[in-house]
Write an enzyme that holds these catalytic residues in place. Structure first.
Site, PDB file in Angstrom:
ATOM      1  N   ARG A  25       0.824  -1.215   0.000  1.00  0.00           N
ATOM      2  CA  ARG A  25       0.000   0.000   0.000  1.00  0.00           C
ATOM      3  C   ARG A  25       0.858   1.264   0.000  1.00  0.00           C
ATOM      4  O   ARG A  25       0.484   2.276  -0.613  1.00  0.00           O
ATOM      5  CB  ARG A  25      -0.920  -0.024   1.213  1.00  0.00           C
ATOM      6  CG  ARG A  25      -1.950   1.083   1.199  1.00  0.00           C
ATOM      7  CD  ARG A  25      -3.035   0.847   2.241  1.00  0.00           C
ATOM      8  NE  ARG A  25      -4.085   1.844   2.179  1.00  0.00           N
ATOM      9  CZ  ARG A  25      -4.448   2.585   3.220  1.00  0.00           C
ATOM     10  NH1 ARG A  25      -3.851   2.449   4.383  1.00  0.00           N
ATOM     11  NH2 ARG A  25      -5.417   3.486   3.079  1.00  0.00           N
ATOM     12  N   ASN A  44      -4.063   8.632   4.657  1.00  0.00           N
ATOM     13  CA  ASN A  44      -2.807   8.117   5.215  1.00  0.00           C
ATOM     14  C   ASN A  44      -2.775   8.091   6.738  1.00  0.00           C
ATOM     15  O   ASN A  44      -2.202   7.184   7.340  1.00  0.00           O
ATOM     16  CB  ASN A  44      -1.629   8.981   4.739  1.00  0.00           C
ATOM     17  CG  ASN A  44      -1.398   8.879   3.238  1.00  0.00           C
ATOM     18  OD1 ASN A  44      -1.865   7.928   2.599  1.00  0.00           O
ATOM     19  ND2 ASN A  44      -0.695   9.848   2.669  1.00  0.00           N
ATOM     20  N   HIS A  70      -6.527  -5.886  -2.380  1.00  0.00           N
ATOM     21  CA  HIS A  70      -7.343  -6.064  -1.172  1.00  0.00           C
ATOM     22  C   HIS A  70      -7.620  -7.542  -0.880  1.00  0.00           C
ATOM     23  O   HIS A  70      -8.467  -7.851  -0.059  1.00  0.00           O
ATOM     24  CB  HIS A  70      -8.644  -5.250  -1.281  1.00  0.00           C
ATOM     25  CG  HIS A  70      -8.411  -3.772  -1.223  1.00  0.00           C
ATOM     26  ND1 HIS A  70      -9.407  -2.836  -1.395  1.00  0.00           N
ATOM     27  CD2 HIS A  70      -7.286  -3.043  -0.995  1.00  0.00           C
ATOM     28  CE1 HIS A  70      -8.894  -1.611  -1.289  1.00  0.00           C
ATOM     29  NE2 HIS A  70      -7.614  -1.717  -1.056  1.00  0.00           N
TER      30      HIS A  70
HETATM   31  C1  HEM Z   1      -9.412   1.399  -5.897  1.00  0.00           C
HETATM   32  C2  HEM Z   1      -9.311   2.312  -4.977  1.00  0.00           C
HETATM   33  C3  HEM Z   1      -8.852   2.006  -3.582  1.00  0.00           C
HETATM   34  C4  HEM Z   1      -9.451   2.407  -2.433  1.00  0.00           C
HETATM   35  C5  HEM Z   1     -10.716   3.244  -2.325  1.00  0.00           C
HETATM   36  C6  HEM Z   1      -8.697   1.861  -1.338  1.00  0.00           C
HETATM   37  C7  HEM Z   1      -8.992   2.061  -0.002  1.00  0.00           C
HETATM   38  C8  HEM Z   1      -8.400   1.386   1.042  1.00  0.00           C
HETATM   39  C9  HEM Z   1      -8.793   1.503   2.420  1.00  0.00           C
HETATM   40  C10 HEM Z   1      -9.881   2.421   2.960  1.00  0.00           C
HETATM   41  C11 HEM Z   1      -8.018   0.659   3.140  1.00  0.00           C
HETATM   42  C12 HEM Z   1      -8.065   0.444   4.649  1.00  0.00           C
HETATM   43  C13 HEM Z   1      -7.224   1.517   5.308  1.00  0.00           C
HETATM   44  C14 HEM Z   1      -7.449   1.606   6.796  1.00  0.00           C
HETATM   45  O1  HEM Z   1      -8.488   1.201   7.298  1.00  0.00           O
HETATM   46  O2  HEM Z   1      -6.560   2.134   7.500  1.00  0.00           O
HETATM   47  C15 HEM Z   1      -7.123   0.015   2.216  1.00  0.00           C
HETATM   48  C16 HEM Z   1      -6.175  -0.918   2.566  1.00  0.00           C
HETATM   49  C17 HEM Z   1      -5.301  -1.471   1.681  1.00  0.00           C
HETATM   50  N1  HEM Z   1      -5.126  -1.102   0.358  1.00  0.00           N
HETATM   51 FE1  HEM Z   1      -6.410  -0.045  -0.745  1.00  0.00          FE
HETATM   52  N2  HEM Z   1      -7.643   1.149  -1.840  1.00  0.00           N
HETATM   53  C18 HEM Z   1      -7.690   1.220  -3.200  1.00  0.00           C
HETATM   54  C19 HEM Z   1      -6.768   0.679  -4.071  1.00  0.00           C
HETATM   55  C20 HEM Z   1      -5.626   0.026  -3.685  1.00  0.00           C
HETATM   56  C21 HEM Z   1      -4.516  -0.288  -4.551  1.00  0.00           C
HETATM   57  C22 HEM Z   1      -4.423   0.113  -6.017  1.00  0.00           C
HETATM   58  C23 HEM Z   1      -3.599  -0.947  -3.801  1.00  0.00           C
HETATM   59  C24 HEM Z   1      -2.248  -1.484  -4.178  1.00  0.00           C
HETATM   60  C25 HEM Z   1      -1.777  -1.535  -5.409  1.00  0.00           C
HETATM   61  C26 HEM Z   1      -4.158  -1.065  -2.469  1.00  0.00           C
HETATM   62  C27 HEM Z   1      -3.577  -1.743  -1.428  1.00  0.00           C
HETATM   63  C28 HEM Z   1      -4.113  -1.846  -0.162  1.00  0.00           C
HETATM   64  C29 HEM Z   1      -3.616  -2.756   0.845  1.00  0.00           C
HETATM   65  C30 HEM Z   1      -2.553  -3.807   0.636  1.00  0.00           C
HETATM   66  C31 HEM Z   1      -4.342  -2.504   2.018  1.00  0.00           C
HETATM   67  C32 HEM Z   1      -4.145  -3.163   3.387  1.00  0.00           C
HETATM   68  C33 HEM Z   1      -3.034  -2.407   4.118  1.00  0.00           C
HETATM   69  C34 HEM Z   1      -2.677  -2.941   5.490  1.00  0.00           C
HETATM   70  O3  HEM Z   1      -3.206  -3.931   5.955  1.00  0.00           O
HETATM   71  O4  HEM Z   1      -1.800  -2.298   6.127  1.00  0.00           O
HETATM   72  N3  HEM Z   1      -5.367  -0.433  -2.432  1.00  0.00           N
HETATM   73  N4  HEM Z   1      -7.368   0.481   0.946  1.00  0.00           N
END
Ligand code: HEM
Ligand code: NAG
Length: 321
Positions: A65, A97, A196
């Site tokens: 992320r 962030n 995800h």
């Molecule tokens: C399509 C639009 C996207 C949205 C709206 C989105 C939104 C989010 C949100 C809200 C979270 C949870 C954050 C939290 O609760 O603190 C999350 C986690 C995550 N996102 Fe996305 N995301 C998107 C696309 C992506 C992309 C393109 C990637 C990587 C190429 C990605 C990788 C991740 C990962 C791996 C997590 C888990 C992180 C962790 O456990 O520390 N996301 N995302």
């Protein structure tokens, strides 16, 4: 006649050399960028990432992320890693962030190991790109060749972080345009969202989804509500892929087809719109998801990188030199 041709040949040769040196000076991404300047760079990053992910599986998700949040804000330039100071505002307090990004200590540790083999050669932006790939591989996902040669920024943009990173409340057309703004297609967006399949989300990011959305499996919604009350427990975590959160697989898309996407934005990819067919295709053919994901990660890693002679190679990823 011969001498005229000789002059022309020399001129052409000079021009070829000129273009060659110009491209060296201005730089461009290449997979062999550190082959002579730091032959141990990639193996050093890989073993540090493997150790971090073995210690905590979720760290693989967090590192992946970080690269996404770096690339979507002014390109892949390490800007996401800069700490705030009294005189400098970075991106860490931006809505998407703050209290959410993690892995900064692991990046510091990778960076110091890389610095000890080759001082000030490998940029923080490149470390994020390689760590993202190595994290996916460590959790069982596809591999790809990482393009290298990004330089680190001396600036950051809180407002671009707030504007350019998509919110979990986004609808499909908003998601498509957020990626289009970065030169990525709707199909890249669907493939990259497969990230995800690993990691966790806080209650505050999915509360409205599990209480108010109608396109959600009701027993799934009920089970998610128990870890995420109507008010309070904002930081309570839930896996983004309920079933295999520590494996990089295609289950994310199966969840969507079952109306078990955790974020509103996840379920938007399978809600009767233009991306439904791609989602159901990935359920039938997970190998296609893997190859599309790898291709899209390389594309994402190319979002306006800072190239030599611009930028710098930071000594400490948290601050400019
Ligand atoms: C399509 C639009 C996207 C949205 C709206 C989105 C939104 C989010 C949100 C809200 C979270 C949870 C954050 C939290 O609760 O603190 C999350 C986690 C995550 N996102 Fe996305 N995301 C998107 C696309 C992506 C992309 C393109 C990637 C990587 C190429 C990605 C990788 C991740 C990962 C791996 C997590 C888990 C992180 C962790 O456990 O520390 N996301 N995302
Ligand atoms: C919702 O999920 C449960 C548990 O997986 C399943 O038994 C049920 O059939 C699903 N409901 C619908 C309407 O698909």
């Amino acid at each position: 006649m011969a001498s005229v041709n000789g002059v022309r040949d020399n001129l052409e040769l000079c021009f070829v050399f000129f273009v060659f040196f110009l491209s060296l000076a201005s730089g461009q991404l290449s997979s062999t960028y550190y082959d002579s300047s730091c032959p141990k760079a990639l193996s050093t990053i890989r073993s540090a990432v493997r150790a971090a992910v073995a210690k905590e599986h979720r760290m693989g998700a967090s590192l992946l992320r970080l690269h996404f949040h770096d690339c979507f804000v002014n390109g892949c330039d390490g800007s996401v890693l800069l700490d705030d100071t009294a005189s400098f505002t970075g991106e860490k307090t931006a809505g998407p962030n703050d209290m959410s990004l993690r892995g900064f200590d692991v990046v510091d540790s990778i960076k110091s190991q890389v610095e000890s083999v080759c001082p000030q050669v490998v940029s923080c932006a490149d470390i994020l790109a390689v760590a993202a790939r190595d994290s996916v591989v460590a959790l069982g996902g596809p591999s790809w060749t990482v393009q290298l040669g990004r330089r680190d920024s001396t600036t950051a943009s809180l407002s671009n972080a707030n504007n350019d990173l998509p919110a979990p409340t986004s609808d499909l057309s908003t998601l498509i345009s957020a990626f289009a703004k970065k030169g990525l297609s709707s199909s890249d967006m669907v493939a990259l969202s497969g990230s995800h399949t690993i990691g966790q989300a806080r209650c505050t990011t999915f509360r409205n989804r599990v209480y108010d959305d109608s396109n959600i499996n009701s027993s799934f919604a009920t089970s998610k509500q128990s870890g995420c009350p109507r008010s309070g427990s904002d930081d309570q975590l839930s896996p983004l892929d309920t079933f295999t959160p520590s494996f990089f697989d295609g289950c994310y898309y199966k969840n969507l087809v079952d109306n078990k996407g955790l974020l509103h934005s996840d379920q938007e990819l399978y809600n009767g719109g233009s991306t439904d067919s791609q989602v159901s295709n990935y359920v039938k053919n997970p190998a296609k998801f893997f190859t599309d994901f790898a291709t899209a990660m390389v594309k994402m890693g190319r979002i306006s990188p800072l190239l030599s002679p611009s930028g710098e190679v930071r000594v400490n990823c948290r601050k400019t030199n």
